[in-house]
Scaffold this motif. Sequence first.
Motif, PDB file in Angstrom:
ATOM      1  N   ALA A 137      -0.183   7.763  14.416  1.00 24.63           N
ATOM      2  CA  ALA A 137      -1.122   6.748  14.902  1.00 24.63           C
ATOM      3  C   ALA A 137      -0.385   5.555  15.497  1.00 24.63           C
ATOM      4  CB  ALA A 137      -2.003   6.275  13.750  1.00 24.63           C
TER       5      ALA A 137
ATOM      6  N   MET B   6      -0.199  10.561   3.113  1.00 25.36           N
ATOM      7  CA  MET B   6       0.786  11.568   2.694  1.00 25.36           C
ATOM      8  C   MET B   6       0.127  12.917   2.445  1.00 25.36           C
ATOM      9  SD  MET B   6       3.160   9.276   0.188  1.00 25.36           S
ATOM     10  CE  MET B   6       1.972   8.113  -0.478  1.00 25.36           C
TER      11      MET B   6
ATOM     12  N   THR C   2      -1.843  -1.591   7.677  1.00 24.88           N
ATOM     13  CA  THR C   2      -1.642  -0.313   7.011  1.00 24.88           C
ATOM     14  C   THR C   2      -2.075   0.836   7.931  1.00 24.88           C
ATOM     15  OG1 THR C   2      -1.955   0.847   4.930  1.00 24.88           O
ATOM     16  CG2 THR C   2      -3.888  -0.270   5.822  1.00 24.88           C
ATOM     17  N   ALA C   3      -1.466   2.008   7.704  1.00 22.25           N
ATOM     18  CA  ALA C   3      -1.672   3.147   8.613  1.00 22.25           C
ATOM     19  C   ALA C   3      -3.154   3.464   8.829  1.00 22.25           C
ATOM     20  CB  ALA C   3      -0.934   4.374   8.082  1.00 22.25           C
TER      21      ALA C   3
ATOM     22  N   VAL D 197       0.849  -1.192   0.000  1.00 24.43           N
ATOM     23  CA  VAL D 197       0.000   0.000   0.000  1.00 24.43           C
ATOM     24  C   VAL D 197       0.887   1.246   0.000  1.00 24.43           C
ATOM     25  CG1 VAL D 197      -1.751   1.309   1.260  1.00 24.43           C
ATOM     26  CG2 VAL D 197      -1.832  -1.193   1.256  1.00 24.43           C
TER      27      VAL D 197
ATOM     28  N   ALA E  21       0.983  11.617   9.191  1.00 21.81           N
ATOM     29  CA  ALA E  21      -0.405  11.821   9.601  1.00 21.81           C
ATOM     30  C   ALA E  21      -1.328  11.426   8.462  1.00 21.81           C
ATOM     31  CB  ALA E  21      -0.629  13.276   9.974  1.00 21.81           C
TER      32      ALA E  21
HETATM   33  N1  SAH Z   1       2.867   1.534   3.349  1.00 16.54           N
HETATM   34  C1  SAH Z   1       2.391   2.479   4.316  1.00 16.54           C
HETATM   35  C2  SAH Z   1       2.099   3.837   3.717  1.00 16.54           C
HETATM   36  C3  SAH Z   1       3.312   4.560   3.277  1.00 16.54           C
HETATM   37  S1  SAH Z   1       2.941   6.157   2.681  1.00 16.54           S
HETATM   38  C4  SAH Z   1       1.135   1.914   4.970  1.00 16.54           C
HETATM   39  O1  SAH Z   1       0.578   0.921   4.511  1.00 16.54           O
HETATM   40  O2  SAH Z   1       0.709   2.487   5.973  1.00 16.54           O
HETATM   41  C5  SAH Z   1       3.315   7.144   4.061  1.00 16.54           C
HETATM   42  C6  SAH Z   1       2.078   7.767   4.649  1.00 16.54           C
HETATM   43  O3  SAH Z   1       1.426   6.818   5.478  1.00 16.54           O
HETATM   44  C7  SAH Z   1       2.379   8.911   5.574  1.00 16.54           C
HETATM   45  O4  SAH Z   1       2.566  10.110   4.860  1.00 16.54           O
HETATM   46  C8  SAH Z   1       1.111   8.962   6.392  1.00 16.54           C
HETATM   47  O5  SAH Z   1       0.069   9.563   5.697  1.00 16.54           O
HETATM   48  C9  SAH Z   1       0.785   7.504   6.529  1.00 16.54           C
HETATM   49  N2  SAH Z   1       1.277   6.949   7.802  1.00 16.54           N
HETATM   50  C10 SAH Z   1       2.180   5.993   7.985  1.00 16.54           C
HETATM   51  N3  SAH Z   1       2.354   5.718   9.287  1.00 16.54           N
HETATM   52  C11 SAH Z   1       1.506   6.504   9.951  1.00 16.54           C
HETATM   53  C12 SAH Z   1       1.186   6.688  11.326  1.00 16.54           C
HETATM   54  N4  SAH Z   1       1.791   5.982  12.286  1.00 16.54           N
HETATM   55  N5  SAH Z   1       0.245   7.605  11.642  1.00 16.54           N
HETATM   56  C13 SAH Z   1      -0.382   8.308  10.686  1.00 16.54           C
HETATM   57  N6  SAH Z   1      -0.115   8.180   9.386  1.00 16.54           N
HETATM   58  C14 SAH Z   1       0.803   7.291   9.008  1.00 16.54           C
END
Ligand code: SAH
Length: 473
Positions: A415, A386, A335-336, A310, A443
């Motif tokens: 998160a 992002m 995923t986030a 993702v 975020a």
């Molecule tokens: N592969 C990752 C996404 C990567 S893109 C996944 O599946 O989560 C990176 C984006 O993910 C960040 O800019 C943010 O929007 C989100 N993200 C990743 N970790 C996060 C967290 N702990 N809290 C909030 N947003 C997060």
Amino acid sequence: MDQLPVFLDLRGRRVVVIGGGEVAARKVRMLQRAAADVLVVAPELHAELAEEASHGRIQHRAGFFNATDLDAAWLVVAATGDAEVNRAVSKAAAERRIFVNAVDDSAACSLLMPAIVDRSPLVMAVGTGGGAPVLARRTRARLEALFPQSLGVLAAAATRWRERARSVLPDTDRRRRFWDRFYSGASALPVTAEALDRHIERALDAAAAAARTGVEDLRGEVWLIGAGPGDPDLLTLRALQLLQECDVVLYDRLVSDEVLERVRRDAERVFVGKEYGSHRATQTHIHELMLEHARLGRRVARLKGGDPMVFARGGEELAVLAAAGIPVTVVPGVTAALGAAASAGIPLTHRGVSQAVTFVTAMGEAAAALDWRALAAPLQTAVFYMGVTQLPQIIAQLRAHGAPGGRAAAIVESATLPGERLITGTLDDIVERSVEAQVRAPALLIVGDVVLQAAGAPQHQPLESRTGEQEAE
Ligand code: SAH
């Protein structure tokens, strides 16, 4: 050591269980797994036991315990729920030199039933001498997490190939190294018997060739692993198992220190985090690094935040590895969006509020090509990855394509990490609120009235600017 742990072959051997209730049923289940010939003595049977008896899978003598029930028994279990009767059973068994397990009464036991991790033919038994059964169970749970479910299948496959391995790798040391490597990558191995056989055959051929020519086959492999949103407890068991086995880990900016601490201590750690603006160059560099390490025969953990498939360029990395003939295994991660939803208490779908959820990134030029009208439509949730720097543009697009200003929105920062923050609002005020709160990456932006379901979320207040969006929609 007060007891000797042993493995009993009970197949077809008579085991007598005194008692017919829930606890007895549990013991019977265990004994049946070992194919024992079970006789239950009890005036009445628990439904499950009655069912077993009616199918002839166990025998039943209706009545109270009688010492003659122990005739022909190899083993006795006293599970009546009555301590006095259990003691009497124990005494009668001892007189006949029959091992006895009296439930919850270790003093009356000559045999204790361990907590079991079953990866047959690999079986682990955990005991505490009856003194701390909860500790035994907890230990068992930890072992369950440590050993892949597929170990049993692997052990069976290894048995099939044992003779062949002996003949093509006569050197004991070499053979041990071969099997060692086989088991250490267990979590990444295929689980169907045919695929496993193919794998072992190929690996044996390579090992035999190496033994012949003196040139080691240096083809490593890559594990594309999702690290989850940050909290190390959200790693999958498979991710954890493989992180404990890798030789080198290539990790991204979003992989938390806490997750890195779960990596095998002597694995090499290589940071390959990308900075904005230089994506293309660094992605190529990552490909080169993966190939380089794998070609040295290493087991490479390519560790990415969240899920590797993702918004993580997992597809590109897979293609590069496949083209180079390097074996690769993908391990999913939380995923986030899912991590954020869980810790902020925001359901991503909710009956009558949202019946679809979209994960979207609005980065760069591609943002213009998004179907903004669809994202602005009612009765759904859109989660923007992002999005921090793009926030004003995202909101403007949604508004321009028909989303009402009162639609709820939330930003979840960091998160599942210790510094997690939740900022809620509406499309009308979320930009302002995020500036006030000085939101920082990473975020996520969640848009949709599901955000209003985040009851108990500390920062959440009913918003005056809401204009009856639900009725309007
Ligand atoms: N592969 C990752 C996404 C990567 S893109 C996944 O599946 O989560 C990176 C984006 O993910 C960040 O800019 C943010 O929007 C989100 N993200 C990743 N970790 C996060 C967290 N702990 N809290 C909030 N947003 C997060």
